[in-house]
Design a protein around this motif. Structure first.
Motif, short mmCIF file in Angstrom:
data_model
loop_
_atom_site.label_atom_id
_atom_site.label_comp_id
_atom_site.label_asym_id
_atom_site.label_seq_id
_atom_site.Cartn_x
_atom_site.Cartn_y
_atom_site.Cartn_z
N PRO A 132 0.93 -1.81 0.06
CA PRO A 132 0.25 -0.13 0.29
C PRO A 132 0.38 1.59 -0.11
O PRO A 132 1.77 1.72 0.40
N PRO A 133 0.55 2.65 -0.64
CA PRO A 133 1.71 3.78 -1.03
C PRO A 133 0.80 4.37 0.62
O PRO A 133 -0.02 4.70 0.88
N GLU A 134 1.98 4.92 0.74
CA GLU A 134 1.83 5.74 1.57
C GLU A 134 2.62 7.38 2.02
O GLU A 134 4.01 7.19 1.23
N ASN A 135 1.93 8.19 1.64
CA ASN A 135 2.85 9.59 1.08
C ASN A 135 1.13 11.29 1.52
O ASN A 135 0.89 11.77 1.20
N PRO A 136 1.52 10.69 3.08
CA PRO A 136 0.66 11.94 4.12
C PRO A 136 1.42 12.94 3.61
O PRO A 136 2.61 13.47 3.80
N GLY A 137 0.49 14.09 3.05
CA GLY A 137 0.93 15.51 3.16
C GLY A 137 1.71 16.16 1.66
O GLY A 137 2.01 17.06 1.64
N LYS A 138 2.07 14.94 0.89
CA LYS A 138 2.34 14.99 0.15
C LYS A 138 1.82 15.28 -1.45
O LYS A 138 1.60 14.30 -1.80
N ALA A 139 2.28 16.96 -1.66
CA ALA A 139 1.63 16.83 -3.53
C ALA A 139 2.43 16.15 -4.43
O ALA A 139 3.29 16.65 -4.49
N MET A 140 1.71 15.45 -5.00
CA MET A 140 2.72 13.66 -6.28
C MET A 140 1.80 15.14 -7.66
O MET A 140 0.63 15.30 -7.46
N GLU A 141 2.37 14.24 -7.79
CA GLU A 141 2.39 14.50 -9.62
C GLU A 141 2.42 13.26 -10.88
O GLU A 141 2.40 12.20 -10.43
N LEU A 142 1.96 13.46 -11.65
CA LEU A 142 0.80 12.20 -12.56
C LEU A 142 2.17 12.51 -13.73
O LEU A 142 2.28 12.63 -14.57
N ARG A 143 3.80 11.46 -13.44
CA ARG A 143 4.96 11.70 -13.31
C ARG A 143 4.39 10.62 -15.27
O ARG A 143 5.49 10.83 -16.31
N SER A 144 3.83 9.64 -15.22
CA SER A 144 3.17 9.37 -16.53
C SER A 144 2.28 10.12 -17.67
O SER A 144 2.67 9.87 -18.50
N ILE A 145 2.28 11.48 -17.23
CA ILE A 145 1.88 12.48 -18.49
C ILE A 145 2.82 13.85 -18.58
O ILE A 145 3.44 13.92 -17.64
N ASP A 146 3.16 13.12 -19.56
CA ASP A 146 4.67 14.26 -20.27
C ASP A 146 3.73 15.29 -20.93
O ASP A 146 2.66 15.27 -21.77
N ALA A 147 4.74 16.40 -21.21
CA ALA A 147 3.88 17.46 -22.36
C ALA A 147 3.65 17.04 -23.46
O ALA A 147 4.61 15.92 -24.27
N ALA A 148 2.89 17.13 -24.66
CA ALA A 148 2.64 16.55 -25.86
C ALA A 148 3.87 18.18 -27.11
O ALA A 148 4.13 19.04 -26.10
N ASP A 149 4.00 17.48 -28.02
CA ASP A 149 4.61 18.33 -28.87
C ASP A 149 4.42 20.13 -28.87
O ASP A 149 5.85 20.44 -29.05
N ASP A 150 2.64 20.27 -28.08
CA ASP A 150 2.81 21.03 -28.21
C ASP A 150 3.01 22.65 -25.97
O ASP A 150 2.49 23.28 -26.56
N GLY A 151 3.45 21.69 -25.86
CA GLY A 151 3.89 21.74 -24.34
C GLY A 151 2.71 21.86 -23.57
O GLY A 151 2.99 21.94 -22.41
N SER A 152 1.37 20.91 -24.02
CA SER A 152 0.40 20.81 -23.46
C SER A 152 0.48 20.04 -22.51
O SER A 152 -0.03 18.57 -23.47
N ARG A 153 0.35 19.37 -21.39
CA ARG A 153 0.18 18.21 -20.67
C ARG A 153 -1.36 18.01 -20.36
O ARG A 153 -2.21 16.71 -20.65
N LEU A 154 -2.12 18.78 -20.72
CA LEU A 154 -3.85 18.65 -21.25
C LEU A 154 -3.81 17.95 -22.35
O LEU A 154 -4.91 16.68 -22.23
N ASN A 155 -3.55 18.00 -23.40
CA ASN A 155 -3.83 16.90 -24.36
C ASN A 155 -2.79 15.52 -24.50
O ASN A 155 -3.98 14.67 -24.49
N ARG A 156 -1.84 15.66 -24.05
CA ARG A 156 -1.50 13.78 -23.13
C ARG A 156 -2.62 13.43 -22.02
O ARG A 156 -2.99 12.18 -22.20
N LEU A 157 -2.34 14.83 -21.70
CA LEU A 157 -4.36 13.55 -20.39
C LEU A 157 -4.76 13.10 -20.55
O LEU A 157 -5.58 12.07 -20.87
N LEU A 158 -5.75 13.46 -21.65
CA LEU A 158 -7.08 13.50 -22.51
C LEU A 158 -6.55 12.42 -22.93
O LEU A 158 -7.59 11.27 -23.41
N ASP A 159 -5.77 12.27 -24.24
CA ASP A 159 -5.30 10.87 -24.92
C ASP A 159 -5.65 10.35 -24.31
O ASP A 159 -5.81 8.59 -25.15
#
Length: 481
Positions: A132-159
């Motif tokens: 089980p993961p334990e990360n209390p109080g740690k704001a974490m990122e979606l490391r699997s979502i990199d920025a797309a060619d246009d620099g937008s992570r949102l496009n990669r996230l929606l895809d």
């Protein structure tokens, strides 16, 4: 109409039994004895017996008088109270079954995609895989979502959210009743969703509705109900398929520390009407109707939820919660502890850090996945604008289990009153002094037919109204209206 979790149903009326057969035999002996007492003294002392008179007045007339009295006694002693009890109990049965159906209504999760900072989050939190993961109080990122060619992570996230669902989205979009609900920070991001839809070459241009993060969407209070129809003949406007997209990406600068963890979820939901039309459609689980109320009433809310028996309480093994603070947290955890449920608690915040509003959907998706994996019904608690919201996620809701009793259906088309009327008419004909058909006979016959129609309409008003409607429709079709 607001759903009531604690309705008061009327008590069941006792069933009635008809009088025993010996009662009617005794009644016949009495009637026949009275007839003989009136006929025998008038017979001639000598000579042949006038058998036609004896059969007429000592056999035929008493028999039909007995039938009239028997039907009258049966009518008042059994038929009337049994009919009233059947109408009351059947109406009560429909009320209870209707309430159970509403209490167990839900949205079917046809498929889902969950993106969280920790992979395989649900399996790990339930100790099915890994630790089980334990990360209390740690704001974490979606490391699997990199920025797309246009620099937008949102496009990669929606895809990443739409691609695994593309095959089912094609089917849903072609169904003609489909919409996308997007919950995020800005309404303008609808265009990004449509752009991602186009990049995947999915059919059509769906309607995209936006829900801001400040609003409690009340998924079980609003989405599960059919949208209001001003007229009975209008079609249900509730979308058969609904794709929920919810996400949170931190947009803080390099020198700013994010306050919440990133997460995203896509839920393809099927309406109750869709599942009725396509009962074999594959689904992960059901998000069942939620109950909401003040935080200090968490014990009462949980008791009402369990009393509704959306699922058997003994099968609930896991309890998920996220974002509960202060009174809401202590009261809810205490209510679960005192309820007698044998559950394992799973808090989302210590596992992947402080949560954004997207957590309300992430936790539903995680619970649906675990229900799909055979881990039984899942209990969920989330903060609500009223205090706290509780709901269950289950592979299948419990079926309606109110037994129907045979006596609830006691509604004879022709009741004992018809026996009374026909017997009285026959006695009148037998006792008529006229040799042929008279005006009195016509009047008595017309009155008998009138009363027969009257009691038929009183006994079967629905059947009579349908007969009238059918007749009017037929006449209208004949004359061209």
């Amino acid at each position: 109409m607001v759903f009531r979790w604690n309705p008061q149903f009327p008590s069941e009326r006792v069933s009635y039994e008809p009088l025993p057969i010996w009662f009617y035999l005794v009644l016949y002996v009495i009637v026949e004895g009275a007839a003989l007492a009136m006929v025998v003294p008038g017979l001639p002392k000598t000579g042949s017996v006038p058998w036609d008179r004896v059969l007429h007045y000592a056999v035929a007339v008493p028999v039909f008088c007995w039938l009239a009295l028997s039907c009258l006694v049966h009518w008042f002693a059994y038929d009337i109270p049994a009919t009233q009890a059947a109408e009351h109990n059947s109406a009560r049965w429909h009320q209870i079954t209707g309430w159970q159906q509403q209490s167990r209504s839900g949205m079917a999760v046809l498929d889902s995609v969950i993106l969280t900072p920790e992979p395989d989050l649900a399996e790990r939190m339930l100790a099915l895989e890994g630790t089980p993961p334990e990360n209390p109080g740690k704001a974490m990122e979606l490391r699997s979502i990199d920025a797309a060619d246009d620099g937008s992570r949102l496009n990669r996230l929606l895809d990443a959210l739409l691609t695994p669902l593309s095959a089912k989205l094609v089917q849903a979009a072609k169904g003609g009743s489909f919409e996308i609900v997007m919950q995020c920070d800005y309404e303008a991001l609808c265009s990004e969703v449509l752009a991602a839809w186009g990049r995947l070459e999915l059919p059509g241009k769906p309607v995209v509705r936006w829900l801001d993060n400040r609003r409690d969407v009340g998924f079980a209070d609003k989405w599960f109900e059919d949208e209001a129809r001003p007229y009975w003949y209008e079609q249900d406007r509730t979308p058969r398929y609904r794709l929920l997209l919810a996400w949170h990406l931190n947009d803080a600068g390099p020198d700013e520390k994010p306050e919440t963890s990133e997460a995203a979820v896509a839920l393809l939901l099927g309406s109750p009407a869709l599942m009725v039309e396509k009962p074999d459609l594959k689904r992960q689980a059901w998000l069942l109707r939620q109950i909401t109320g003040d935080a200090d009433q968490a014990d009462r809310l949980l008791a009402s939820l369990l009393k509704a028996e959306q699922v058997p309480s003994e099968r609930i093994r896991h309890f998920w919660h996220s974002g509960l603070k202060g009174l809401a947290q202590h009261a809810t955890l205490g209510a679960v502890r005192e309820s007698g449920l044998k559950v394992e608690a799973h808090a989302l915040d210590p596992a992947i850090g402080p949560q954004a509003p997207v957590a309300r959907w992430v936790i539903q998706a995680l619970a649906a996945r675990m229900a799909h994996f055979g881990q039984g019904p899942q209990l969920i608690a989330l903060p609500h604008e009223q205090g706290v919201a509780l709901n269950l996620v289950a592979k299948e809701p419990a079926p309606v289990d109110v037994p129907w009793k045979e006596e609830y259906g006691y509604r004879p088309i022709l009741g004992p009153e018809f026996g009374v009327l026909t017997s009285v008419w026959t006695v009148n004909m037998l006792l008529s002094p006229d040799k042929g058909w008279s005006t009195t006979d016509t009047i008595v016959t017309c009155l008998t037919v009138f009363f027969m129609l009257a009691v038929f309409i009183i006994r079967r008003p629905g059947l009579f109204s349908r007969m009238v409607e059918s007749t009017v429709d037929f006449v209208g079709s004949v004359i061209g209206f």
